[in-house]
Scaffold this active site. Structure first.
Site, PDB file in Angstrom:
ATOM      1  N   ARG A  52      33.422  42.439  59.176  1.00 19.58           N
ATOM      2  CA  ARG A  52      33.456  43.791  59.767  1.00 19.58           C
ATOM      3  C   ARG A  52      34.263  44.742  58.887  1.00 19.58           C
ATOM      4  O   ARG A  52      33.894  45.904  58.714  1.00 19.58           O
ATOM      5  CB  ARG A  52      34.026  43.728  61.187  1.00 19.58           C
ATOM      6  CG  ARG A  52      33.937  45.061  61.926  1.00 19.58           C
ATOM      7  CD  ARG A  52      34.281  44.942  63.396  1.00 19.58           C
ATOM      8  NE  ARG A  52      35.683  44.651  63.611  1.00 19.58           N
ATOM      9  CZ  ARG A  52      36.235  44.471  64.815  1.00 19.58           C
ATOM     10  NH1 ARG A  52      35.486  44.564  65.910  1.00 19.58           N
ATOM     11  NH2 ARG A  52      37.506  44.207  64.935  1.00 19.58           N
ATOM     12  N   LYS A 152      35.660  50.741  61.796  1.00 23.04           N
ATOM     13  CA  LYS A 152      37.047  50.607  62.284  1.00 23.04           C
ATOM     14  C   LYS A 152      37.944  51.289  61.261  1.00 23.04           C
ATOM     15  O   LYS A 152      38.501  50.652  60.372  1.00 23.04           O
ATOM     16  CB  LYS A 152      37.397  49.131  62.484  1.00 23.04           C
ATOM     17  CG  LYS A 152      38.589  48.925  63.397  1.00 23.04           C
ATOM     18  CD  LYS A 152      38.641  47.496  63.898  1.00 23.04           C
ATOM     19  CE  LYS A 152      39.959  47.147  64.516  1.00 23.04           C
ATOM     20  NZ  LYS A 152      40.272  47.818  65.758  1.00 23.04           N
ATOM     21  N   GLU A 185      33.443  52.646  75.793  1.00 26.01           N
ATOM     22  CA  GLU A 185      34.432  51.565  75.656  1.00 26.01           C
ATOM     23  C   GLU A 185      35.790  52.126  76.023  1.00 26.01           C
ATOM     24  O   GLU A 185      35.902  53.305  76.368  1.00 26.01           O
ATOM     25  CB  GLU A 185      34.430  51.029  74.223  1.00 26.01           C
ATOM     26  CG  GLU A 185      34.814  52.071  73.179  1.00 26.01           C
ATOM     27  CD  GLU A 185      34.622  51.595  71.751  1.00 26.01           C
ATOM     28  OE1 GLU A 185      34.759  50.392  71.482  1.00 26.01           O
ATOM     29  OE2 GLU A 185      34.347  52.456  70.890  1.00 26.01           O
TER      30      GLU A 185
HETATM   31  N1  PXG Z   1      36.984  49.046  70.809  1.00 29.39           N
HETATM   32  C1  PXG Z   1      37.874  49.691  70.049  1.00 29.39           C
HETATM   33  C2  PXG Z   1      37.761  51.157  69.895  1.00 29.39           C
HETATM   34  C3  PXG Z   1      38.906  48.975  69.402  1.00 29.39           C
HETATM   35  O1  PXG Z   1      39.767  49.621  68.635  1.00 29.39           O
HETATM   36  C4  PXG Z   1      38.045  46.937  70.403  1.00 29.39           C
HETATM   37  C5  PXG Z   1      37.049  47.713  70.984  1.00 29.39           C
HETATM   38  C6  PXG Z   1      38.038  45.458  70.585  1.00 29.39           C
HETATM   39  O2  PXG Z   1      37.577  44.833  69.413  1.00 29.39           O
HETATM   40  P1  PXG Z   1      37.992  43.340  69.005  1.00 29.39           P
HETATM   41  O3  PXG Z   1      37.279  43.134  67.733  1.00 29.39           O
HETATM   42  O4  PXG Z   1      39.485  43.350  68.863  1.00 29.39           O
HETATM   43  O5  PXG Z   1      37.523  42.455  70.077  1.00 29.39           O
HETATM   44  C7  PXG Z   1      39.003  47.588  69.599  1.00 29.39           C
HETATM   45  C8  PXG Z   1      40.135  46.791  69.006  1.00 29.39           C
HETATM   46  C9  PXG Z   1      45.427  45.868  68.738  1.00 29.39           C
HETATM   47  C10 PXG Z   1      44.513  46.904  68.326  1.00 29.39           C
HETATM   48  O6  PXG Z   1      46.609  45.945  68.385  1.00 29.39           O
HETATM   49  C11 PXG Z   1      43.156  46.711  68.468  1.00 29.39           C
HETATM   50  C12 PXG Z   1      42.299  47.682  68.084  1.00 29.39           C
HETATM   51  C13 PXG Z   1      42.811  48.850  67.572  1.00 29.39           C
HETATM   52  C14 PXG Z   1      44.146  49.045  67.436  1.00 29.39           C
HETATM   53  C15 PXG Z   1      45.021  48.062  67.797  1.00 29.39           C
HETATM   54  O7  PXG Z   1      44.958  44.944  69.411  1.00 29.39           O
HETATM   55  N2  PXG Z   1      40.944  47.566  68.168  1.00 29.39           N
END
Ligand code: PXG
Length: 290
Positions: A52, A152, A185
């Site tokens: 990703r 991201k 989301e």
């Molecule tokens: N949507 C968004 C907008 C995100 O930023 C997720 C969904 C979940 O994705 P994953 O791949 O983690 O299942 C995210 C996750 C943290 C953190 O500290 C996580 C995110 C961004 C900033 C901090 O867990 N993204």
């Protein structure tokens, strides 16, 4: 010995690691990142996170000057050095230092790659036992034709504004709607509901394709649960039998109230609990060891 971070091929004391104030990651949010987690010396779905990261970088025409396997090794080495068995891992790639214009071609010294590893801050147990109350944010999500939500990027202001709105309403997370009022989301989690035995999540082209979300979808397929991506309004969330959020930090966290509407029985539901148990099994086997 203090914790070290990885910075462009070197391990540096975390308090001494520095990047330039001319870095375009800082000046413009011009960069990409991943939040990753390890369980008992297994980096959960590390290959998927790395894939990703490279896709996000591709989408902003940023070339990561390193093979994926070298970056995987860097993550493992950072964890080993810091003797962390259960860790939170932040992997960041910025455009690097440039001048005060937007032009990425002016970032001549090249990209900056750093890896921070830290102890994982677990969510309180009561979140999982009782479930969360969450709200919807007033701030709409960036239009996908302006910023593709699958990237991201270091540009998280849209989510931070929604997070601030949630905090003002004393909510741990906030649901973000698209400009045309479909549920997308949360600020750092994906959302699912269960309705009439079917597991539903918003179409994955209007959200980040969460790694945890992907894991849940795979479990659902293997266990023959009915699953669909579906464009939903907030009113459908309010009427769900179950609701939960997924994210690297959250894992799978039940939601029992949305904007004051009680979801289902007001307790974490059976499908949510089943998926969480299956997810925990997966975190013991699916990843890269160090
Ligand atoms: N949507 C968004 C907008 C995100 O930023 C997720 C969904 C979940 O994705 P994953 O791949 O983690 O299942 C995210 C996750 C943290 C953190 O500290 C996580 C995110 C961004 C900033 C901090 O867990 N993204």
């Amino acid at each position: 010995m203090g914790r070290k971070v990885y910075l462009n091929g070197k391990f540096i004391d975390r308090n001494k690691a520095k990047i330039s104030i001319f870095d375009h990651g800082l000046l413009y949010g011009d960069g990409v990142f991943e939040g990753i987690r390890s369980y008992n010396r297994l980096v959960f779905k590390l290959r998927e996170h790395i894939d990703r990261l490279y896709k996000s970088a591709d989408a902003i025409e940023l070339k990561i000057p390193m093979a994926k396997r070298i970056l995987i090794k860097a993550v493992r080495d950072t964890l080993k050095r810091n003797k962390l068995d259960n860790a939170y891992i932040r992997l960041v790639v910025t455009r690097g230092p440039g001048d005060l214009g937007l032009d990425p071609r002016k970032c001549k010294t090249g990209v900056i790659i750093f890896i921070i590893t830290d102890k994982i801050a677990l969510y309180p147990r009561k979140f999982y036992e009782r479930g969360l109350h969450i709200v919807s944010a007033r701030i709409r999500k960036n239009y996908k034709g302006a910023i593709n939500p699958n990237i991201k990027s270091l540009n998280y202001l849209n989510n931070i504004l929604a997070k601030i709105d949630g905090i003002k309403k004393a909510s741990h997370e906030a649901i973000m709607l698209t400009y045309d009022d479909y549920v997308a989301e949360c600020t750092s989690d994906n959302i699912f509901i269960v309705k009439g035995g079917t597991l539903l999540t918003p179409p994955r082209d209007i959200t980040l394709k969460g790694i945890t979300q992907g894991a849940v979808i795979n479990i659902a397929r293997k266990k023959k649960l009915r699953f669909k991506e579906k464009n939903m309004r907030l009113s459908e969330i309010y009427k769900a039998d179950e609701c939960f959020l997924t994210g690297t930090a959250a894992e799978i966290v039940p939601v029992i109230k949305v904007d004051g509407h009680v979801i289902g029985t007001g307790k974490p539901g059976p499908v949510t609990r089943f998926l969480l148990a299956e997810f925990h099994k997966l975190t013991k086997i699916d990843g890269v060891r160090y």
